[in-house]
Design a protein around this motif. Structure first.
Motif, mmCIF file in Angstrom:
data_model
loop_
_atom_site.group_PDB
_atom_site.id
_atom_site.type_symbol
_atom_site.label_atom_id
_atom_site.label_comp_id
_atom_site.label_asym_id
_atom_site.label_seq_id
_atom_site.Cartn_x
_atom_site.Cartn_y
_atom_site.Cartn_z
ATOM 1 N N UNK A 137 3.611 6.167 4.281
ATOM 2 C CA UNK A 137 3.853 5.739 2.907
ATOM 3 C C UNK A 137 5.164 6.278 2.346
ATOM 4 N N UNK A 138 5.697 7.308 2.980
ATOM 5 C CA UNK A 138 6.968 7.873 2.507
ATOM 6 C C UNK A 138 8.092 6.856 2.642
ATOM 7 N N UNK A 139 7.970 5.964 3.612
ATOM 8 C CA UNK A 139 9.009 4.952 3.827
ATOM 9 C C UNK A 139 9.151 4.053 2.601
ATOM 10 N N UNK A 140 8.081 3.882 1.839
ATOM 11 C CA UNK A 140 8.182 3.061 0.625
ATOM 12 C C UNK A 140 8.992 3.771 -0.452
ATOM 13 N N UNK A 141 8.974 5.096 -0.406
ATOM 14 C CA UNK A 141 9.620 5.886 -1.465
ATOM 15 C C UNK A 141 11.120 6.014 -1.252
ATOM 16 N N UNK A 142 11.543 6.212 -0.011
ATOM 17 C CA UNK A 142 12.941 6.549 0.271
ATOM 18 C C UNK A 142 13.924 5.505 -0.241
ATOM 19 N N UNK A 143 13.769 4.208 0.077
ATOM 20 C CA UNK A 143 14.737 3.240 -0.439
ATOM 21 C C UNK A 143 14.678 3.089 -1.947
ATOM 22 N N UNK A 144 13.483 3.169 -2.538
ATOM 23 C CA UNK A 144 13.377 3.072 -3.996
ATOM 24 C C UNK A 144 14.073 4.257 -4.664
ATOM 25 N N UNK B 276 8.758 3.526 -11.061
ATOM 26 C CA UNK B 276 8.370 2.947 -9.769
ATOM 27 C C UNK B 276 8.353 4.005 -8.676
ATOM 28 N N UNK B 277 9.397 4.806 -8.617
ATOM 29 C CA UNK B 277 9.478 5.851 -7.593
ATOM 30 C C UNK B 277 8.326 6.840 -7.748
ATOM 31 N N UNK B 278 7.996 7.193 -8.989
ATOM 32 C CA UNK B 278 6.906 8.139 -9.227
ATOM 33 C C UNK B 278 5.576 7.581 -8.725
#
Length: 209
Positions: free
Chosen positions: A178-185, A82-84
């Motif tokens: 879009x980076x905000x989607x990555x940080x918590x994941x 998911x993170x990738x």
């Protein structure tokens, strides 16, 4: 759960604002939009985005189900995938490579697949919350709530915070939205790989609230 809920809010806000007025994880909302188009009141472009989101999310769920139930992959591996996917979407957006309608559809596919996989990661929902809110309000009204409901409320707050963070970053630094989607994941992935923490043999979800 809180981190994944925040990732869900961030992904839905980013896709809705930047990609095309649809959701990456809230398929109920997308079905309503599809119904509006079918009744002749929606825009053709939005309908294409809705169908793309629905199919992509379904693909993600199918992949997640196979990984968790058939292949018995551990939770951190699914989180890593998911993170990738989310990171790939963030890089494409940051580099300015999303310039056409086709590019936006491709970005929508990536993020919706990631949200579909997330939907199969935990038994507790982290990317749809209508049932969660309904159950919580019902328990509070009947005064049957428990200490565990603090975490339920926390997930609702987290999804709002994720969406708000995305909107704020989009205003201040659009290329990094879009980076905000990555940080918590990524934070959820790290929390599952901390040395000494017992890894779960497999992950699955049920139809709970």
């Amino acid at each position: 759960m809180l981190l994944l809920s925040a990732a869900s809010g961030a992904a839905d806000a980013f896709v809705f604002i930047c990609v095309g007025q649809v959701f990456a994880g809230v398929m109920t909302g997308n079905l309503v939009l599809l119904g509006a188009f079918a009744a002749g009141t929606g825009e053709r472009g939005v309908a294409l985005h809705v169908i793309t989101a629905l199919v992509s999310y379904a693909v993600g769920v199918a992949c997640g189900a196979r990984m968790s139930e058939r292949l018995r992959w551990p939770l951190p591996v699914m989180l890593l995938i998911e993170v990738a996917l989310l990171a790939a979407g963030a890089v494409l957006w940051a580099l300015g490579g999303i310039t056409s309608a086709g590019d936006r559809l491709g970005l929508l596919v990536i993020i919706a697949v990631a949200m579909g996989i997330q939907g199969r990661i935990l038994a507790t929902p982290t990317n749809y919350f209508t049932g969660t809110l309904t159950s919580l309000v019902g328990r509070v009204t009947l005064r049957s709530w428990s200490r565990a409901d603090v975490w339920v409320a926390g997930r609702l707050i987290a999804v709002v915070a994720g969406a708000a963070a995305t909107a704020l970053v989009l205003r201040l630094w659009p290329g990094a939205a879009a980076v905000v989607t990555v940080i918590p994941a990524a934070g959820a992935l790290l929390s599952e790989t901390v040395p000494g923490r017992p890894l779960r043999g497999r992950s699955h979800r049920s139809g709970g609230p």
